[in-house]
Write a protein that holds these residues in place. Sequence first.
Motif, PDB file in Angstrom:
ATOM      1  N   SER A  44      18.560  49.944  66.906  1.00 25.34           N
ATOM      2  CA  SER A  44      19.655  50.614  66.206  1.00 25.34           C
ATOM      3  C   SER A  44      19.330  50.656  64.722  1.00 25.34           C
ATOM      4  O   SER A  44      18.748  49.711  64.179  1.00 25.34           O
ATOM      5  CB  SER A  44      20.979  49.874  66.432  1.00 25.34           C
ATOM      6  OG  SER A  44      20.895  48.536  65.952  1.00 25.34           O
TER       7      SER A  44
ATOM      8  N   GLN B 187      12.601  59.198  78.687  1.00 25.93           N
ATOM      9  CA  GLN B 187      13.422  58.483  79.640  1.00 25.93           C
ATOM     10  C   GLN B 187      12.663  58.301  80.944  1.00 25.93           C
ATOM     11  O   GLN B 187      12.637  59.171  81.792  1.00 25.93           O
ATOM     12  CB  GLN B 187      14.731  59.255  79.876  1.00 25.93           C
ATOM     13  CG  GLN B 187      15.594  59.371  78.633  1.00 25.93           C
ATOM     14  CD  GLN B 187      16.121  58.017  78.186  1.00 25.93           C
ATOM     15  OE1 GLN B 187      16.223  57.103  78.988  1.00 25.93           O
ATOM     16  NE2 GLN B 187      16.431  57.882  76.917  1.00 25.93           N
TER      17      GLN B 187
ATOM     18  N   ASN C 183      12.675  59.845  71.854  1.00 23.23           N
ATOM     19  CA  ASN C 183      12.200  58.536  72.280  1.00 23.23           C
ATOM     20  C   ASN C 183      10.685  58.530  72.404  1.00 23.23           C
ATOM     21  O   ASN C 183      10.083  59.519  72.788  1.00 23.23           O
ATOM     22  CB  ASN C 183      12.835  58.185  73.636  1.00 23.23           C
ATOM     23  CG  ASN C 183      12.643  56.719  73.975  1.00 23.23           C
ATOM     24  OD1 ASN C 183      11.538  56.291  74.233  1.00 23.23           O
ATOM     25  ND2 ASN C 183      13.716  55.981  73.963  1.00 23.23           N
TER      26      ASN C 183
ATOM     27  N   LYS D  71      16.338  54.154  72.395  1.00 29.43           N
ATOM     28  CA  LYS D  71      16.606  53.404  73.609  1.00 29.43           C
ATOM     29  C   LYS D  71      15.365  53.366  74.495  1.00 29.43           C
ATOM     30  O   LYS D  71      14.596  54.322  74.563  1.00 29.43           O
ATOM     31  CB  LYS D  71      17.768  54.037  74.392  1.00 29.43           C
ATOM     32  CG  LYS D  71      19.076  54.122  73.607  1.00 29.43           C
ATOM     33  CD  LYS D  71      19.647  52.735  73.343  1.00 29.43           C
ATOM     34  CE  LYS D  71      20.993  52.820  72.652  1.00 29.43           C
ATOM     35  NZ  LYS D  71      21.556  51.475  72.356  1.00 29.43           N
ATOM     36  N   ASN D  72      15.211  52.246  75.205  1.00 32.90           N
ATOM     37  CA  ASN D  72      14.160  52.101  76.213  1.00 32.90           C
ATOM     38  C   ASN D  72      12.755  52.357  75.663  1.00 32.90           C
ATOM     39  O   ASN D  72      11.940  53.045  76.276  1.00 32.90           O
ATOM     40  CB  ASN D  72      14.411  53.043  77.400  1.00 32.90           C
ATOM     41  CG  ASN D  72      15.785  52.838  78.000  1.00 32.90           C
ATOM     42  OD1 ASN D  72      16.326  51.743  77.965  1.00 32.90           O
ATOM     43  ND2 ASN D  72      16.353  53.912  78.538  1.00 32.90           N
TER      44      ASN D  72
ATOM     45  N   ASP E 212      19.725  56.109  67.107  1.00 32.23           N
ATOM     46  CA  ASP E 212      19.164  54.903  67.702  1.00 32.23           C
ATOM     47  C   ASP E 212      18.113  55.269  68.747  1.00 32.23           C
ATOM     48  O   ASP E 212      18.116  56.369  69.302  1.00 32.23           O
ATOM     49  CB  ASP E 212      20.277  54.082  68.361  1.00 32.23           C
ATOM     50  CG  ASP E 212      21.289  53.587  67.342  1.00 32.23           C
ATOM     51  OD1 ASP E 212      20.965  53.595  66.141  1.00 32.23           O
ATOM     52  OD2 ASP E 212      22.402  53.208  67.760  1.00 32.23           O
TER      53      ASP E 212
ATOM     54  N   ASN F 291      19.374  41.101  79.448  1.00 32.51           N
ATOM     55  CA  ASN F 291      19.251  41.131  77.996  1.00 32.51           C
ATOM     56  C   ASN F 291      18.766  39.766  77.538  1.00 32.51           C
ATOM     57  O   ASN F 291      19.427  38.753  77.761  1.00 32.51           O
ATOM     58  CB  ASN F 291      20.615  41.442  77.354  1.00 32.51           C
ATOM     59  CG  ASN F 291      20.506  41.613  75.853  1.00 32.51           C
ATOM     60  OD1 ASN F 291      20.126  40.693  75.163  1.00 32.51           O
ATOM     61  ND2 ASN F 291      20.864  42.778  75.384  1.00 32.51           N
TER      62      ASN F 291
ATOM     63  N   ASP G 170      15.477  48.333  72.586  1.00 28.36           N
ATOM     64  CA  ASP G 170      16.478  49.228  72.012  1.00 28.36           C
ATOM     65  C   ASP G 170      16.568  48.934  70.527  1.00 28.36           C
ATOM     66  O   ASP G 170      16.632  47.766  70.121  1.00 28.36           O
ATOM     67  CB  ASP G 170      17.854  49.016  72.652  1.00 28.36           C
ATOM     68  CG  ASP G 170      17.875  49.392  74.120  1.00 28.36           C
ATOM     69  OD1 ASP G 170      16.975  50.156  74.542  1.00 28.36           O
ATOM     70  OD2 ASP G 170      18.771  48.927  74.837  1.00 28.36           O
TER      71      ASP G 170
END
Length: 374
Positions: free
Chosen positions: A133, A13, A9, A143-144, A141, A25, A131
């Motif tokens: 994909s 995190q 990422n 995330k964050n 994928d 969302n 996020d």
Amino acid sequence: MFFEKRSINIRGQSTLGVALGNGINIYNDDYVSAESVIRNSDVWAAVNVISSDLARIKLSTESKKINKLLLNPSRIANRFNFIQSLIAQMLLTGNAYAVRRTDSNQEFWEFVRPSNVTVNLSDDGQTITYDVSFIAPDEPDLKNIDSADMIHFKCFSMDGGLMGKSPLAALSSELELQKSSRNLAVQMFRQAINPMAILKSNKAALTEDAKENVRASFEKANSGSNAGRVLILDPLFDFNQLEIKTDVAKLLNSVDWTRDQIAKVFMLPTDILGNESEHSNADQIRNLYNTTLGRYLASIVEEIEAKLDVQIIADVKQATDLDGIGVEQRVNEMVKAGTITTDMALAILADSQSDLVTQEIVNKVSAKEVLPNE
């Protein structure tokens, strides 16, 4: 900091990312299909003109490292095509995304389809993360993703700048009307009986063979090298030229009306899409179009400035004055008004897009002027 491997990422995190699980969302797979809408020729023209001209604008900063990125933002596409695709996506869907990546300490941007992006707002409404994909099965994928590591172009926002809206949102009725009108026109011309003229016999009914012989003889006598010559009819026949039905003409005119609507929502002069305006000259059209480019360019430049933490310089000459005619006219007016001297005018034109006055020409002329005095 950026990540070196695609599997890590961008920001890691963070605590904000952990709290995101209960966040709001605000966008998920709700986008206009570019493949379907772009089939409309007027939308195609509007998007192609704006995205192409904005992509021609060169962006630069005082940082050599950032300049290298701006000149080569993608690893798989050239600068023009990459930026054009981002802008076209923004115009069609309201939003366009590019993830900031690094590989061997070299930053690049990766285009991401809006349908593959989910934008999330934190519980306190102060932080946005993304996020992403990917379709490729071997690409994990993401995330964050911190907002600082996502280039997010927005066309028009109504929620405080979080998300954009496409101009197409204001055209749902017009596009449907245009599609229906064109389909109906095609059906009418394809299926209806639409002869261009009638040749009426003043004698008894003709057989099918006789009709075909008369038709062929008449067409031969009045087409090809005989086209435009005086028409001489046998007393046995009457000739009438048909005109297009008024209802069909009105139907076709409705297509022009929807074209004006498409130009309006994209903030384009109608001339750009092929409808000639009655009260505008070339200079007015160019000024209106330049204003339109400025509106779109402002949001793009400020997004890049915010994400790269630099001040961007946009060289708009490539898009707004390709042959230099605009600056030539302005310089001539300033010389006539006495605002600048002729020498200053030549220096400005030599450093501009002008294809009439270049530095090479100025140097040659100057060399010839000093030779006799040596």
